[in-house]
Scaffold this motif. Sequence first.
Motif, PDB file in Angstrom:
ATOM      1  N   MET A 165       0.826  -1.201   0.000  1.00 34.29           N
ATOM      2  CA  MET A 165       0.000   0.000   0.000  1.00 34.29           C
ATOM      3  C   MET A 165       0.868   1.262   0.000  1.00 34.29           C
ATOM      4  O   MET A 165       0.489   2.280  -0.583  1.00 34.29           O
ATOM      5  CB  MET A 165      -0.946  -0.007   1.205  1.00 34.29           C
ATOM      6  CG  MET A 165      -2.031  -1.072   1.103  1.00 34.29           C
ATOM      7  SD  MET A 165      -3.176  -1.069   2.528  1.00 34.29           S
ATOM      8  CE  MET A 165      -4.025   0.492   2.263  1.00 34.29           C
ATOM      9  N   ALA A 166       2.024   1.191   0.627  1.00 37.15           N
ATOM     10  CA  ALA A 166       2.930   2.344   0.642  1.00 37.15           C
ATOM     11  C   ALA A 166       3.544   2.614  -0.720  1.00 37.15           C
ATOM     12  O   ALA A 166       4.075   3.707  -0.966  1.00 37.15           O
ATOM     13  CB  ALA A 166       4.037   2.125   1.676  1.00 37.15           C
ATOM     14  N   ARG A 167       3.473   1.635  -1.629  1.00 41.27           N
ATOM     15  CA  ARG A 167       4.071   1.782  -2.956  1.00 41.27           C
ATOM     16  C   ARG A 167       3.065   2.245  -4.008  1.00 41.27           C
ATOM     17  O   ARG A 167       3.405   2.345  -5.185  1.00 41.27           O
ATOM     18  CB  ARG A 167       4.720   0.461  -3.385  1.00 41.27           C
ATOM     19  CG  ARG A 167       5.824   0.010  -2.445  1.00 41.27           C
ATOM     20  CD  ARG A 167       6.407  -1.325  -2.837  1.00 41.27           C
ATOM     21  NE  ARG A 167       7.260  -1.231  -4.014  1.00 41.27           N
ATOM     22  CZ  ARG A 167       7.829  -2.285  -4.588  1.00 41.27           C
ATOM     23  NH1 ARG A 167       7.613  -3.502  -4.121  1.00 41.27           N
ATOM     24  NH2 ARG A 167       8.605  -2.114  -5.656  1.00 41.27           N
ATOM     25  N   GLN A 168       1.824   2.532  -3.582  1.00 35.62           N
ATOM     26  CA  GLN A 168       0.842   3.052  -4.534  1.00 35.62           C
ATOM     27  C   GLN A 168       1.347   4.362  -5.144  1.00 35.62           C
ATOM     28  O   GLN A 168       1.866   5.232  -4.447  1.00 35.62           O
ATOM     29  CB  GLN A 168      -0.500   3.319  -3.842  1.00 35.62           C
ATOM     30  CG  GLN A 168      -1.542   3.876  -4.783  1.00 35.62           C
ATOM     31  CD  GLN A 168      -2.843   4.233  -4.086  1.00 35.62           C
ATOM     32  OE1 GLN A 168      -3.890   3.749  -4.467  1.00 35.62           O
ATOM     33  NE2 GLN A 168      -2.790   5.077  -3.065  1.00 35.62           N
ATOM     34  N   MET A 169       1.179   4.504  -6.448  1.00 35.26           N
ATOM     35  CA  MET A 169       1.713   5.671  -7.147  1.00 35.26           C
ATOM     36  C   MET A 169       0.757   6.859  -7.159  1.00 35.26           C
ATOM     37  O   MET A 169       1.175   7.981  -7.426  1.00 35.26           O
ATOM     38  CB  MET A 169       2.103   5.285  -8.571  1.00 35.26           C
ATOM     39  CG  MET A 169       3.257   4.304  -8.610  1.00 35.26           C
ATOM     40  SD  MET A 169       3.787   3.882 -10.301  1.00 35.26           S
ATOM     41  CE  MET A 169       5.090   2.692  -9.931  1.00 35.26           C
ATOM     42  N   ALA A 170      -0.520   6.634  -6.881  1.00 37.21           N
ATOM     43  CA  ALA A 170      -1.481   7.747  -6.844  1.00 37.21           C
ATOM     44  C   ALA A 170      -1.171   8.651  -5.650  1.00 37.21           C
ATOM     45  O   ALA A 170      -0.949   8.170  -4.543  1.00 37.21           O
ATOM     46  CB  ALA A 170      -2.902   7.204  -6.741  1.00 37.21           C
ATOM     47  N   TRP A 171      -1.177   9.970  -5.893  1.00 39.65           N
ATOM     48  CA  TRP A 171      -0.833  10.901  -4.810  1.00 39.65           C
ATOM     49  C   TRP A 171      -1.824  12.043  -4.659  1.00 39.65           C
ATOM     50  O   TRP A 171      -1.744  12.822  -3.705  1.00 39.65           O
ATOM     51  CB  TRP A 171       0.554  11.504  -5.054  1.00 39.65           C
ATOM     52  CG  TRP A 171       0.628  12.316  -6.328  1.00 39.65           C
ATOM     53  CD1 TRP A 171       0.973  11.868  -7.564  1.00 39.65           C
ATOM     54  CD2 TRP A 171       0.319  13.705  -6.486  1.00 39.65           C
ATOM     55  NE1 TRP A 171       0.894  12.885  -8.497  1.00 39.65           N
ATOM     56  CE2 TRP A 171       0.501  14.030  -7.858  1.00 39.65           C
ATOM     57  CE3 TRP A 171      -0.082  14.714  -5.619  1.00 39.65           C
ATOM     58  CZ2 TRP A 171       0.288  15.312  -8.356  1.00 39.65           C
ATOM     59  CZ3 TRP A 171      -0.312  15.996  -6.125  1.00 39.65           C
ATOM     60  CH2 TRP A 171      -0.116  16.279  -7.484  1.00 39.65           C
ATOM     61  N   THR A 172      -2.777  12.170  -5.559  1.00 44.02           N
ATOM     62  CA  THR A 172      -3.640  13.367  -5.554  1.00 44.02           C
ATOM     63  C   THR A 172      -4.797  13.279  -4.575  1.00 44.02           C
ATOM     64  O   THR A 172      -5.509  14.266  -4.376  1.00 44.02           O
ATOM     65  CB  THR A 172      -4.200  13.624  -6.966  1.00 44.02           C
ATOM     66  OG1 THR A 172      -4.929  12.469  -7.407  1.00 44.02           O
ATOM     67  CG2 THR A 172      -3.084  13.936  -7.947  1.00 44.02           C
ATOM     68  N   ARG A 173      -5.026  12.144  -3.955  1.00 45.35           N
ATOM     69  CA  ARG A 173      -6.139  12.016  -3.016  1.00 45.35           C
ATOM     70  C   ARG A 173      -5.612  12.085  -1.577  1.00 45.35           C
ATOM     71  O   ARG A 173      -5.237  13.159  -1.111  1.00 45.35           O
ATOM     72  CB  ARG A 173      -6.932  10.739  -3.315  1.00 45.35           C
ATOM     73  CG  ARG A 173      -7.625  10.830  -4.681  1.00 45.35           C
ATOM     74  CD  ARG A 173      -8.465   9.621  -5.031  1.00 45.35           C
ATOM     75  NE  ARG A 173      -8.961   9.751  -6.398  1.00 45.35           N
ATOM     76  CZ  ARG A 173      -9.597   8.800  -7.073  1.00 45.35           C
ATOM     77  NH1 ARG A 173      -9.842   7.638  -6.492  1.00 45.35           N
ATOM     78  NH2 ARG A 173      -9.991   9.009  -8.323  1.00 45.35           N
TER      79      ARG A 173
END
Length: 290
Positions: free
Chosen positions: A210-218
Amino acid sequence: MSIRDIFAAAGVHGRLHVCDIDSDRAVGLDADAPVVLSSIVKVLLVLEFARQVAAGVLDPAERVVVGVEDRFGGWGTAGCSDDIELSLRDLAYFAMSVSDNTAADVLLHRLGGPDVLGLLAAELGLHRTRIVGGPRQLLESMFADIGARDDAEFARIFPSLPPERVATLRVFDPGRTTASTPEDMTKLLGLIWRDEAGPPPACAAVRGLMARQMAWTRLRSGFPAEVRVAGKTGTLPGLAMEIGVAEYPDGGRYAIAVFAGGAGRIPRIDVDLALGRAAATAVDMLRDQR
């Protein structure tokens, strides 16, 4: 600005639950209301994978081939032109990091199919969570509901549908698709972060993915750089959502589940940012209570 005002300013209706992982303090907005999970279900998927690895049932290095018949749209392996070979743990990585639907579907098949996720949810006491299929089944339900034979025909038909017709699709109805509640999702996160959702190595593996998820805008956008945020997004036309955990340098850990509807069919950055602001506002309220 209140949490409700943050959602209203973005023109969406929101549902939220945020809780202190190490206490019983929580903040909610329609936290017990049913919500569509979309790709958030991949957290349960990788948890089941990690549990089977920890139990010695699966070898994470086992190789699989993802072929043209497996691909059905999206990011990661779904966009490849040729057959590719990779490990089960790399399927889990792609499913979480870029929400790869094809990788998730292939991994789910290897785990035993959607029923194993329903059994896992029941075991963990997620009594408001229901699983009706993997990514492929959900997409196929959208095709069937509008009479499309393939993704090309879906792409042609869907934009022309009036809103009231779109609302009848099963994937937008929590009563007919994979769904849960914000409270169930923060309960799941708490179990994972306290090593209570399975063997500690399995829980640690899920936290790492989960820490490696690339989405950052939320969620990530709402917190300062020193706060570590691990999460998983979900998206459908008109729906934006994410669950995750914000970890502060002082040891505070907060499970977050935030869902927004009514965003229109085109992804909007202001809606994403509103999710982050709402989450951070709720966490601040809990931290002020300490």
